[in-house]
Design a protein around this motif. Sequence first.
Motif, PDB file in Angstrom:
ATOM      1  N   ILE A  90      84.213 -14.955 -80.157  1.00 41.79           N
ATOM      2  CA  ILE A  90      84.325 -15.700 -81.420  1.00 41.79           C
ATOM      3  C   ILE A  90      85.055 -14.847 -82.441  1.00 41.79           C
ATOM      4  O   ILE A  90      85.979 -15.304 -83.126  1.00 41.79           O
ATOM      5  CB  ILE A  90      82.922 -16.063 -81.963  1.00 41.79           C
ATOM      6  N   TRP A  91      84.660 -13.586 -82.518  1.00 38.55           N
ATOM      7  CA  TRP A  91      85.258 -12.666 -83.473  1.00 38.55           C
ATOM      8  C   TRP A  91      86.747 -12.513 -83.190  1.00 38.55           C
ATOM      9  O   TRP A  91      87.582 -12.564 -84.107  1.00 38.55           O
ATOM     10  CB  TRP A  91      84.508 -11.328 -83.400  1.00 38.55           C
ATOM     11  N   ILE A  92      87.094 -12.354 -81.915  1.00 41.33           N
ATOM     12  CA  ILE A  92      88.512 -12.196 -81.547  1.00 41.33           C
ATOM     13  C   ILE A  92      89.305 -13.434 -81.952  1.00 41.33           C
ATOM     14  O   ILE A  92      90.404 -13.342 -82.519  1.00 41.33           O
ATOM     15  CB  ILE A  92      88.651 -11.940 -80.033  1.00 41.33           C
ATOM     16  N   THR A  93      88.745 -14.627 -81.678  1.00 40.06           N
ATOM     17  CA  THR A  93      89.461 -15.853 -82.010  1.00 40.06           C
ATOM     18  C   THR A  93      89.683 -15.964 -83.512  1.00 40.06           C
ATOM     19  O   THR A  93      90.779 -16.302 -83.969  1.00 40.06           O
ATOM     20  CB  THR A  93      88.676 -17.073 -81.511  1.00 40.06           C
ATOM     21  N   GLN A 170     101.629  -8.348 -74.654  1.00 39.74           N
ATOM     22  CA  GLN A 170     100.479  -8.094 -73.778  1.00 39.74           C
ATOM     23  C   GLN A 170      99.308  -7.516 -74.569  1.00 39.74           C
ATOM     24  O   GLN A 170      98.502  -6.758 -74.052  1.00 39.74           O
ATOM     25  CB  GLN A 170     100.820  -7.137 -72.623  1.00 39.74           C
ATOM     26  N   ASN A 171      99.258  -7.843 -75.851  1.00 34.56           N
ATOM     27  CA  ASN A 171      98.124  -7.408 -76.664  1.00 34.56           C
ATOM     28  C   ASN A 171      97.949  -8.397 -77.826  1.00 34.56           C
ATOM     29  O   ASN A 171      98.562  -9.459 -77.846  1.00 34.56           O
ATOM     30  CB  ASN A 171      98.336  -5.985 -77.184  1.00 34.56           C
ATOM     31  N   TYR A 172      97.112  -7.998 -78.789  1.00 33.43           N
ATOM     32  CA  TYR A 172      96.819  -8.823 -79.957  1.00 33.43           C
ATOM     33  C   TYR A 172      98.089  -9.313 -80.661  1.00 33.43           C
ATOM     34  O   TYR A 172      98.217 -10.482 -81.000  1.00 33.43           O
ATOM     35  CB  TYR A 172      95.955  -8.000 -80.913  1.00 33.43           C
ATOM     36  N   TRP A 173      99.043  -8.394 -80.844  1.00 29.73           N
ATOM     37  CA  TRP A 173     100.240  -8.748 -81.614  1.00 29.73           C
ATOM     38  C   TRP A 173     101.066  -9.822 -80.927  1.00 29.73           C
ATOM     39  O   TRP A 173     101.636 -10.687 -81.583  1.00 29.73           O
ATOM     40  CB  TRP A 173     101.090  -7.503 -81.876  1.00 29.73           C
ATOM     41  N   GLY A 174     101.145  -9.776 -79.619  1.00 28.41           N
ATOM     42  CA  GLY A 174     101.905 -10.788 -78.895  1.00 28.41           C
ATOM     43  C   GLY A 174     101.370 -12.178 -79.175  1.00 28.41           C
ATOM     44  O   GLY A 174     102.132 -13.115 -79.443  1.00 28.41           O
ATOM     45  N   VAL A 175     100.039 -12.324 -79.143  1.00 26.17           N
ATOM     46  CA  VAL A 175      99.439 -13.630 -79.378  1.00 26.17           C
ATOM     47  C   VAL A 175      99.653 -14.053 -80.828  1.00 26.17           C
ATOM     48  O   VAL A 175      99.983 -15.209 -81.116  1.00 26.17           O
ATOM     49  CB  VAL A 175      97.941 -13.610 -79.018  1.00 26.17           C
ATOM     50  N   ILE A 248      96.611 -16.009 -72.690  1.00 25.82           N
ATOM     51  CA  ILE A 248      96.686 -15.527 -71.308  1.00 25.82           C
ATOM     52  C   ILE A 248      98.070 -14.955 -71.024  1.00 25.82           C
ATOM     53  O   ILE A 248      98.213 -13.898 -70.417  1.00 25.82           O
ATOM     54  CB  ILE A 248      96.376 -16.683 -70.333  1.00 25.82           C
ATOM     55  N   LEU A 249      99.115 -15.655 -71.522  1.00 20.70           N
ATOM     56  CA  LEU A 249     100.477 -15.305 -71.123  1.00 20.70           C
ATOM     57  C   LEU A 249     101.016 -14.085 -71.862  1.00 20.70           C
ATOM     58  O   LEU A 249     101.629 -13.225 -71.245  1.00 20.70           O
ATOM     59  CB  LEU A 249     101.405 -16.503 -71.329  1.00 20.70           C
ATOM     60  N   VAL A 250     100.832 -14.024 -73.179  1.00 21.47           N
ATOM     61  CA  VAL A 250     101.371 -12.868 -73.908  1.00 21.47           C
ATOM     62  C   VAL A 250     100.283 -11.941 -74.390  1.00 21.47           C
ATOM     63  O   VAL A 250     100.552 -10.992 -75.104  1.00 21.47           O
ATOM     64  CB  VAL A 250     102.209 -13.273 -75.139  1.00 21.47           C
ATOM     65  N   GLY A 251      99.041 -12.243 -74.045  1.00 23.00           N
ATOM     66  CA  GLY A 251      97.955 -11.400 -74.520  1.00 23.00           C
ATOM     67  C   GLY A 251      97.378 -10.567 -73.410  1.00 23.00           C
ATOM     68  O   GLY A 251      98.019 -10.285 -72.400  1.00 23.00           O
ATOM     69  N   ASP A 252      96.126 -10.207 -73.623  1.00 25.88           N
ATOM     70  CA  ASP A 252      95.425  -9.349 -72.697  1.00 25.88           C
ATOM     71  C   ASP A 252      94.071 -10.016 -72.521  1.00 25.88           C
ATOM     72  O   ASP A 252      93.094  -9.663 -73.166  1.00 25.88           O
ATOM     73  CB  ASP A 252      95.342  -7.951 -73.340  1.00 25.88           C
ATOM     74  N   PRO A 253      94.028 -11.088 -71.696  1.00 22.51           N
ATOM     75  CA  PRO A 253      92.879 -11.995 -71.701  1.00 22.51           C
ATOM     76  C   PRO A 253      91.568 -11.347 -71.276  1.00 22.51           C
ATOM     77  O   PRO A 253      90.507 -11.883 -71.567  1.00 22.51           O
ATOM     78  CB  PRO A 253      93.288 -13.097 -70.722  1.00 22.51           C
ATOM     79  N   SER A 254      91.627 -10.177 -70.634  1.00 24.47           N
ATOM     80  CA  SER A 254      90.353  -9.576 -70.267  1.00 24.47           C
ATOM     81  C   SER A 254      89.857  -8.648 -71.364  1.00 24.47           C
ATOM     82  O   SER A 254      88.716  -8.218 -71.325  1.00 24.47           O
ATOM     83  CB  SER A 254      90.497  -8.813 -68.957  1.00 24.47           C
ATOM     84  N   GLY A 255      90.713  -8.351 -72.344  1.00 22.39           N
ATOM     85  CA  GLY A 255      90.297  -7.406 -73.373  1.00 22.39           C
ATOM     86  C   GLY A 255      90.511  -7.916 -74.783  1.00 22.39           C
ATOM     87  O   GLY A 255      89.768  -8.750 -75.270  1.00 22.39           O
ATOM     88  N   SER A 256      91.597  -7.462 -75.409  1.00 21.65           N
ATOM     89  CA  SER A 256      91.743  -7.665 -76.851  1.00 21.65           C
ATOM     90  C   SER A 256      92.043  -9.103 -77.233  1.00 21.65           C
ATOM     91  O   SER A 256      91.939  -9.455 -78.401  1.00 21.65           O
ATOM     92  CB  SER A 256      92.841  -6.751 -77.389  1.00 21.65           C
ATOM     93  N   THR A 257      92.451  -9.968 -76.312  1.00 21.35           N
ATOM     94  CA  THR A 257      92.663 -11.368 -76.696  1.00 21.35           C
ATOM     95  C   THR A 257      91.799 -12.287 -75.838  1.00 21.35           C
ATOM     96  O   THR A 257      92.229 -13.353 -75.430  1.00 21.35           O
ATOM     97  CB  THR A 257      94.139 -11.794 -76.576  1.00 21.35           C
ATOM     98  N   ARG A 258      90.566 -11.872 -75.599  1.00 21.27           N
ATOM     99  CA  ARG A 258      89.640 -12.698 -74.835  1.00 21.27           C
ATOM    100  C   ARG A 258      89.100 -13.767 -75.761  1.00 21.27           C
ATOM    101  O   ARG A 258      87.977 -13.684 -76.264  1.00 21.27           O
ATOM    102  CB  ARG A 258      88.514 -11.814 -74.320  1.00 21.27           C
ATOM    103  N   VAL A 259      89.904 -14.805 -76.004  1.00 25.49           N
ATOM    104  CA  VAL A 259      89.520 -15.828 -76.986  1.00 25.49           C
ATOM    105  C   VAL A 259      88.449 -16.743 -76.398  1.00 25.49           C
ATOM    106  O   VAL A 259      88.253 -16.805 -75.189  1.00 25.49           O
ATOM    107  CB  VAL A 259      90.736 -16.659 -77.434  1.00 25.49           C
ATOM    108  N   ILE A 260      87.796 -17.470 -77.307  1.00 30.18           N
ATOM    109  CA  ILE A 260      86.641 -18.267 -76.898  1.00 30.18           C
ATOM    110  C   ILE A 260      87.055 -19.397 -75.955  1.00 30.18           C
ATOM    111  O   ILE A 260      86.324 -19.749 -75.026  1.00 30.18           O
ATOM    112  CB  ILE A 260      85.894 -18.771 -78.145  1.00 30.18           C
ATOM    113  N   ALA A 261      88.268 -19.941 -76.142  1.00 31.62           N
ATOM    114  CA  ALA A 261      88.722 -20.999 -75.236  1.00 31.62           C
ATOM    115  C   ALA A 261      88.832 -20.458 -73.810  1.00 31.62           C
ATOM    116  O   ALA A 261      88.511 -21.150 -72.835  1.00 31.62           O
ATOM    117  CB  ALA A 261      90.066 -21.546 -75.699  1.00 31.62           C
ATOM    118  N   TYR A 262      89.271 -19.207 -73.693  1.00 34.13           N
ATOM    119  CA  TYR A 262      89.388 -18.580 -72.376  1.00 34.13           C
ATOM    120  C   TYR A 262      88.010 -18.398 -71.746  1.00 34.13           C
ATOM    121  O   TYR A 262      87.815 -18.679 -70.558  1.00 34.13           O
ATOM    122  CB  TYR A 262      90.106 -17.239 -72.526  1.00 34.13           C
TER     123      TYR A 262
END
Lengths: 311, 293
Positions: A90-93, A170-175, A248-262
């Motif tokens: 939630i916080w990440i999103t 591949q991190n927060y900034w990409g998303v 998923i595509l430009v982020g890092d879905p297992s870490g810094s961009t593990r958004v709630i939708a994921y």
Amino acid sequence: MSVSTGKPGKTRGSGAPTPGSRPALSHRLAERGIDRLLLLLVPALLFALVLFVYPFVYGLGLSFQPREGGLFGAYIKFFTDPSMRGLESIWITLKLAVPAAVFNVAASIPLAYKMRGKFRGKRMLTTVLVIPITLGTVLTAEGLLNFFGQRGWLNRFLELFGVGPLDLVQNYWGVLWSLIISGFPFAFLLILSYLSGIDPSLEAAARTLGADWKQRFRKITLPLLAPGLAITFCLTFVLAFSVFPSAILVGDPSGSTRVIAYVAYNAWGQQFDYPLASAAAIVMGAVELAVIVLVLLWRSRMYKGSTGGKG
Amino acid sequence: MSTTTVNDRTPTSPPPERRRLRATPGTFLVWGGMALFLILLFGVVASVVVNSLAGQWFDTWFPSSYTASWYGEAWREYDLGQVVSTTVIVAVAVVSLSVLIGAPASYVLARRNFPGKSLVMLVFLLPIMMPPITYGIPLATLLTYYHLAPGLTGVILANLVPSVPFVILTMTPFIEQINPSIESAARMCGANMTRMFVRILAPLLIPGVLAAAVLVLVRTVGMFELTFLTSNSESDTLVVALFTAMTGAGIRAQQSVDAMAVIYMLMMMVLLVIALRFVNPTQLVSQVRQDAD
């Protein structure tokens, strides 16, 4: 209006043999706006009930029937289970959606302010700004990976000035980039149309009275624009909050961009834990609506009239 | 309205309009930021287009050779013929169904006040204001339970959920602009409900229907989440096929994914150009103002 005046006459004509209480009732209902015309609403309502309300209630019920852990088991699992990391997601999103929405709205205001008037090339500039809507998440993601990547054009360009390769994807900034590219044109078009709805003579009057541009903006344009800003913020926020493919595509879905939708999709599509997925989806909706209600409450404390000129 | 009055008043004095673009520091900053955004955007798009035409592209500014063969390869490799036809079927079905369901409702909402109207509006607003994943997951679960998903039926049903409210919200302002006295006149002349709808309202509503239809078309073609949740490999639309191609890459050449993305972009651009012919961006405001209340 027109139909409701025609309606009672028709009922009276057809119900002439028995002038009992029925025509009177339908007449009374028609006066409150209830008559046969409302039947036109039935398909859409039925549709909304079957495909939106029912699944939602079903999902809500499902979220209270987890495989284990009692009534609130799925919610407890979502928030406390270390493999779910629900609170963190939630916080990440929010950390992605709020800055993206704030930036998109804030950057649109000065630009729209400058573009209110007529000038050469305005139409072309607007068209260019609409293009990102056609890109789609995947092309944006591919482009960001190519352009901002370690060996992309941007880092190649920065290298000429001796700036080392920057980690931009591949991190927060990409998303965040992809949210700005897809959200900014949308926010800009909305704010431009709100701004051009404000009557210019109001500002002209203020100028006559000797207000400088800061005063004019703060005392006239901004209050009139506030409702539009609130709504634009809400809509861009909704867009950014539901970020899923680009995380998923430009982020890092297992870490810094593990958004709630994921997280919700993972529980649904990979673990097949439907109660848990429903709980995650419900939490997602609740958090989003809470933010929107906060913004609209703030808005209701501001100027309440219409945005001006148009109506 | 206001802009036309200004135009009428100031045909003889163009200077005020030009003065607005004076090069103050603020103006420089704004246009500079705008230029930066456009350059980055151009770079992002160009890198995909160039890559989709690249023969070989290693550690250099531009590819060493160019070829158009990736497009043919992408078309064969990802079975794009089927994917595009699925996309068209889904889009056409969603557009026509949502207009059929939504248009009558928007007529009632534009013309009537009745008890519980705000509740009805709320029911139609929520699907637009909620993230697709939020209602998509329970919906997909339910559709799977009834064996409607994964498959084409599920994809169409799921995509209808945000489309019908969208049609309603887009068309309501169009209907509000039609003068009710035209309807009164038709009824005075003896037209019944059906005749009035077919002969009077339908022709007047064509612009509104077209606007709503084209916007729903653009939204449906671009809608990822709902299709992703309800489709299987035979009912993937272009967006989902792109996503699976990109996440499942590795063995496949990245250039063919890029070629597919360019095909998607061109398709969306054509749709959007058509949409902009029917929809004036300023009409978005009245539609959005409806959202808020």
